[in-house]
Write an enzyme that holds these catalytic residues in place. Structure first.
Site, PDB file in Angstrom:
ATOM      1  CD  GLU A  94      -3.288  -0.740   1.957  1.00 52.17           C
ATOM      2  OE1 GLU A  94      -3.453   0.404   2.410  1.00 52.17           O
ATOM      3  OE2 GLU A  94      -4.036  -1.696   2.228  1.00 52.17           O
ATOM      4  CG  ASP A 137      -2.022  -7.237   3.840  1.00 54.01           C
ATOM      5  OD1 ASP A 137      -2.539  -8.314   4.221  1.00 54.01           O
ATOM      6  OD2 ASP A 137      -2.629  -6.153   3.847  1.00 54.01           O
ATOM      7  CG  ASN A 142      -5.821  -8.888   2.772  1.00 52.45           C
ATOM      8  OD1 ASN A 142      -6.131  -8.311   3.807  1.00 52.45           O
ATOM      9  ND2 ASN A 142      -5.447  -8.243   1.679  1.00 52.45           N
TER      10      ASN A 142
END
Length: 608
Positions: free
Chosen positions: A350, A495, A497
């Site tokens: 991100e 990440d 998730n």
């Protein structure tokens, strides 16, 4: 008259060791005392630039064709000099007339008007010989030449080190490093000189020694005093709160210096937030690790494009003070946290493009790291590595959707996925990417490593999509680490998730996932695309399975991992995560003391 020498003559000149006589030494000192005429001439560009100050104080910036004869450029300089002289003369006459008028006396002519000023003689000399006017600009403007405009002489500096960009962050806090954004041409930051100043407190007496730089007239002001820091990065202290900062810097390349520049901070230093969630963690990472270790960080830093939405402010993070969601505030915390880990590898998710170039690169470069970036849509992935330990050999980034559609490596996986067109459509709509960097040790060229970084699809019901993405990722990593660079170990950060109970985690750790795993129907039976998957790696979560790496108001869980190749790497230490009390001090993350909704994973790895 100087003309371009032949190649033989040039070889002869280069072979002679320069020895200065006393007269030559005197000439050399005189040249050093001259004004500068800075020439920028790059082979790939059609024009060169010429910058110098005229005697009237005006500064001239000229663009001339490199293929133009020198005579035309000199003629233009003469015209500019004449205009400058005329302006000065007009200003003097105007002041004289005003003086007579104020005294009540008429300005009577006492003689004939002075003759019109002639254009000054403009010449370019190289090695004390005038350069012929038919020589092209590209060849005429040599480093060390002398430009003469009337009685004023200028030392020509061709392509000296120069700043193309110089910025200070908008938001500066006490206790947080200030890392200027630099753009350098013909130079490097390590060879440049930096000096930091701060304002004198209003009403405070000026110290006996002002500490102002005598070499820069613009710093001759009692409004500024030296901080005592002559490095690229300055960390303000509490005594600096309420004061603005000034940076004076001179670009260099190890052989010479270019024109200095200075800039002042827009806003004064503000108070910091107090203790941050990462302060205690930094106690474990005070020094850079030895060559046999690889300190690795994986961190979703929360993209500004997501943090600044109305949904984020009112639904996702309503407990977070609005100013603490602003990028200008958060990037101070991110920079301090990352630089304080003294990491060798940093994999970030991100990452806004502007955050990478304007914030992360300047900050981490100042601490010895270099980075690469892979955009997704609105944000992307960044991998940084310590330059003293690693060099970048190659990059092998992919978009999962593009790789599945067009890369033969994924033909078998795509054929299985195509058995359920609805599931295939959903998978191929996703924009997730995989960033792969192959690094080589700077101390042992036989040691190479495949560093992978990703951010898998986020939706809670997207379990089967994450399984497909991970399968594609591992196939591509196998291609890089087995086919292109046989036998190199893997570090896979991201990440994902996915909590430890999911099919994706089971697949990575156990090397396989059965076709009847419940995650194949994570979004209902109509999208079930059950398939048996396997991979060849022996991977482990270096930081284990912490209770959470993501903690927001409505959810907490372990979503982030650093997977390592057990055949070549082992874990030396895991840097403890913040305590639950620290995480929940302001209810949840992000907060005024933590810049993201995720927590960084940090561990020291060791080559086996």
């Amino acid at each position: 008259m100087w003309r371009l020498p032949g190649r033989a003559a040039l070889r002869g000149v280069r072979s002679v060791v320069e020895q200065r006589s006393p007269a030559e030494a005197t000439t050399h000192e005189a040249v050093r005392a001259m004004e500068r005429a800075v020439v920028r001439c790059v082979p790939s560009e059609p024009k060169l630039s010429l910058s110098f100050a005229l005697a009237d104080g005006s500064h001239k910036n000229m663009q001339r064709d490199q293929s133009e004869p020198l005579g035309r450029a000199l003629s233009r300089i003469a015209t500019n000099a004449l205009k400058g002289h005329a302006k000065v003369a007009a200003a003097k006459k105007s002041r004289k007339n005003r003086a007579h008028s104020s005294g009540g006396a008429a300005c009577a002519a006492t003689g004939s008007e002075p003759a019109a000023t002639c254009e000054p003689v403009v010449k370019l000399y190289y090695r004390e010989e005038a350069v012929a006017e038919d020589v092209l600009n590209v060849d005429a403007w040599q480093d060390g030449a002398v430009l003469q405009i009337g009685d004023v002489k200028y030392k020509v500096e061709r392509n000296p080190p120069a700043f193309t960009e110089l910025q200070l962050p908008r938001y500066i806090m006490a206790g947080f490093p200030v890392c200027p954004k630099l753009g350098l041409e013909f130079g490097d930051p390590a060879s440049s000189v930096f000096r930091w100043y701060k304002e004198v407190k209003p009403g405070a007496a000026e110290p006996g020694d002002s500490g102002l730089a005598s070499s820069s007239h613009s710093l001759q002001s009692s409004a500024w005093i030296e901080t005592g820091v002559d490095e690229r990065v300055y960390t303000p202290c509490n005594a600096d709160i309420g004061l603005r900062l000034k940076l004076h810097c001179t670009p260099g390349n190890g052989q010479r210096f270019g024109p200095s520049r200075e800039l002042e901070s827009v806003c004064p230093v503000e108070a910091g937030p107090g203790t941050c969630t990462f302060d205690h963690r930094h106690l474990y990472t005070k020094k850079v690790t030895e060559d046999s270790f690889i300190r690795t960080v994986s961190y979703n830093i929360l993209a500004d494009t997501y943090a600044q939405t109305e949904f984020s402010r009112t639904v996702l993070y309503p407990y977070c003070a609005p100013y603490a969601l602003e990028l200008d505030y958060r990037q101070n915390l991110i920079q301090k946290e990352l630089t304080g880990y003294n990491a060798d590898l940093i994999c970030l998710q991100e990452v806004d493009r502007a955050v990478f170039s304007d914030s992360l690169v300047p900050a981490l470069e100042a601490f010895g790291l270099e980075g690469v970036f892979r955009i997704k849509q609105h944000e992307g992935l960044a991998t940084f590595y310590r330059k003293s330990k690693f060099r970048l050999l190659s990059q092998h980034d992919i978009s999962f959707q593009e790789a599945l559609k067009s890369d033969p490596l994924h033909k078998e996986l795509l054929e299985k996925l195509a058995l359920n067109p609805l599931a295939q459509e959903k998978v191929l709509q996703r924009s997730s990417v995989l960033q792969i960097s192959v690094l080589q040790s700077t101390t042992d060229s036989s040691k190479k490593i495949c560093v992978a970084n990703t951010h898998l699809y986020w939706h809670p019901k997207g379990g089967y999509i994450r399984l497909i993405q991970m399968a594609a990722a591992l196939v591509h990593i196998r291609h890089v680490s087995c086919d292109l660079y046989p036998g190199i170990p893997v570090i896979f950060c991201g990440d994902f998730n996915s909590t430890p109970s999911t099919g994706m985690y089971h697949f990575v750790i156990n090397g396989s996932v059965p076709e009847d795993h419940e995650d194949w129907a994570s979004n209902g039976e109509e999208e079930r695309c059950g398939m048996s998957l396997t991979h060849c790696f022996k991977l482990k979560s270096a930081c284990g399975e912490p209770a959470y790496t993501n903690y927001v108001g409505g959810f907490h869980g372990c979503l982030d991992y650093i997977f390592i190749d057990l055949n070549a790497l082992e874990v030396e230490q895991v840097i403890p995560l913040p305590s639950h009390e620290e995480v929940t001090t302001h209810q949840a993350l992000p907060s005024v003391s933590h810049p993201s909704d995720h927590i960084a994973l940090v561990c020291d790895l060791k080559w086996k």
